[in-house]
Design an enzyme around this catalytic site. Structure first.
Site, PDB file in Angstrom:
ATOM      1  N   CYS A 237       0.857  -1.190   0.000  1.00  0.00           N
ATOM      2  CA  CYS A 237       0.000   0.000   0.000  1.00  0.00           C
ATOM      3  C   CYS A 237       0.888   1.232   0.000  1.00  0.00           C
ATOM      4  O   CYS A 237       1.610   1.470   0.977  1.00  0.00           O
ATOM      5  CB  CYS A 237      -0.911  -0.008   1.223  1.00  0.00           C
ATOM      6  SG  CYS A 237      -1.949   1.463   1.414  1.00  0.00           S
ATOM      7  N   ASN A 238       0.860   1.998  -1.089  1.00  0.00           N
ATOM      8  CA  ASN A 238       1.664   3.215  -1.171  1.00  0.00           C
ATOM      9  C   ASN A 238       1.297   4.207  -0.074  1.00  0.00           C
ATOM     10  O   ASN A 238       2.167   4.804   0.557  1.00  0.00           O
ATOM     11  CB  ASN A 238       1.453   3.893  -2.529  1.00  0.00           C
ATOM     12  CG  ASN A 238       2.099   3.156  -3.678  1.00  0.00           C
ATOM     13  OD1 ASN A 238       3.229   3.423  -4.068  1.00  0.00           O
ATOM     14  ND2 ASN A 238       1.358   2.214  -4.256  1.00  0.00           N
ATOM     15  N   THR A 239       0.002   4.409   0.145  1.00  0.00           N
ATOM     16  CA  THR A 239      -0.444   5.399   1.113  1.00  0.00           C
ATOM     17  C   THR A 239       0.084   5.071   2.506  1.00  0.00           C
ATOM     18  O   THR A 239       0.571   5.949   3.224  1.00  0.00           O
ATOM     19  CB  THR A 239      -1.983   5.478   1.131  1.00  0.00           C
ATOM     20  OG1 THR A 239      -2.444   5.831  -0.179  1.00  0.00           O
ATOM     21  CG2 THR A 239      -2.460   6.516   2.128  1.00  0.00           C
TER      22      THR A 239
ATOM     23  N   CYS B  88      -0.903   3.012  -6.678  1.00  0.00           N
ATOM     24  CA  CYS B  88      -1.823   2.415  -5.709  1.00  0.00           C
ATOM     25  C   CYS B  88      -1.996   0.979  -6.151  1.00  0.00           C
ATOM     26  O   CYS B  88      -2.251   0.719  -7.338  1.00  0.00           O
ATOM     27  CB  CYS B  88      -3.167   3.144  -5.694  1.00  0.00           C
ATOM     28  SG  CYS B  88      -4.437   2.331  -4.677  1.00  0.00           S
TER      29      CYS B  88
END
Length: 263
Positions: free
Chosen positions: A77-79, A192
């Site tokens: 998960c990039n976030t 994402c």
């Protein structure tokens, strides 16, 4: 699990987008078992204030590491990783974390036009981590950051088999496309892990062909480098955990299709 049993690899995402990384990891680590954790109780992360989200993820990992004792953790998960990766490594120094960051470096290396777009969540777009990647690897490029408020939710629906309108999807991706004096965007970074599931739809709706850069294989390769290979298949099964404790029927069916038993 006995002390001599091979430990699982923990794969974490805010939802079910991390299945794109799991798919690649299984190819490279067929002898290993995986514990997939979807923080659906916290999804989407875009609505959180950063300090609260940091505390939430660190507290969640304290429980996950205690309960599952994984070999390594893959933050698909990039976030999450661009926000809390450093905190996780500081809080749990005994654990190895493989992170997911926007694939800006390979995009800068591959672009011919010099126009690169990064399609991400608003949280990833605003993160200093993302700006630092551009400063470090892509100063010679024109990098457009496109933060979509809706695309992660749309991808979750699409993965479950729901129908999306072409117009709604096109509206989310069209800001990625820049044409300046004949120099057009030629690479869009899918920042994402939900988005690669929609790549074929993106290709159909794009105003011109581009390379949609999916980092899943690179993440899986890094995990493979850190995990010692086994000569035989590890005992056990692949499981999926939802932090809500109550995934809906279509989600359970999707997990079963990926060979994951929901626990």
């Amino acid at each position: 699990m006995t002390s001599t049993s091979p430990k699982p690899i923990l794969m974490f995402d805010s939802g079910i987008g991390g299945l794109t990384v799991l798919r690649e990891a299984r190819v490279l680590m067929p002898e290993r078992h995986f514990t997939y954790v979807a923080d659906d109780a916290g999804f989407p992360y875009g609505g959180w204030e950063e300090p609260a989200l940091k505390a939430h993820i660190v507290d969640l990992f304290a429980r996950l590491l205690h309960e599952h004792d994984p070999e390594i953790c893959v933050i698909a998960c990039n976030t999450a990783f661009t926000l809390v990766g450093a905190d996780l490594r500081a809080s749990f120094p005994h654990m190895q974390f493989v992170g997911t960051v926007p694939a800006i470096k390979p995009a800068a290396e591959r672009t011919r036009s010099g126009h690169v777009s990064v399609l991400a969540t608003p949280g990833t777009v605003k993160r200093a981590y993302t700006r630092d990647l551009i400063q470090s690897f892509a100063t010679q490029c024109d990098v457009r950051l496109v933060g979509s408020e809706n695309l992660a939710r749309m991808a979750e629906a699409y993965i479950r088999g729901e129908t999306l309108s072409d117009e709604a999807v096109r509206a989310e991706i069209i800001p990625c496309f820049v044409d300046e004096m004949g120099r057009k965007t030629d690479i869009v970074v899918l920042a994402c892990t939900h988005y690669p599931f929609m790549a074929n739809l993106f290709r159909k709706l794009a105003p011109w062909p581009v390379d949609w850069l999916d980092p899943a294989e690179a993440i899986a390769r890094q995990a493979r480098r850190l995990v010692p290979p086994l000569e035989t298949l590890a005992p056990g099964e692949d499981i999926a955990i939802f932090t809500s404790g109550n995934p809906d029927f279509s989600t359970r069916r999707l997990m079963q299709g990926f060979g994951l038993r929901v626990v």
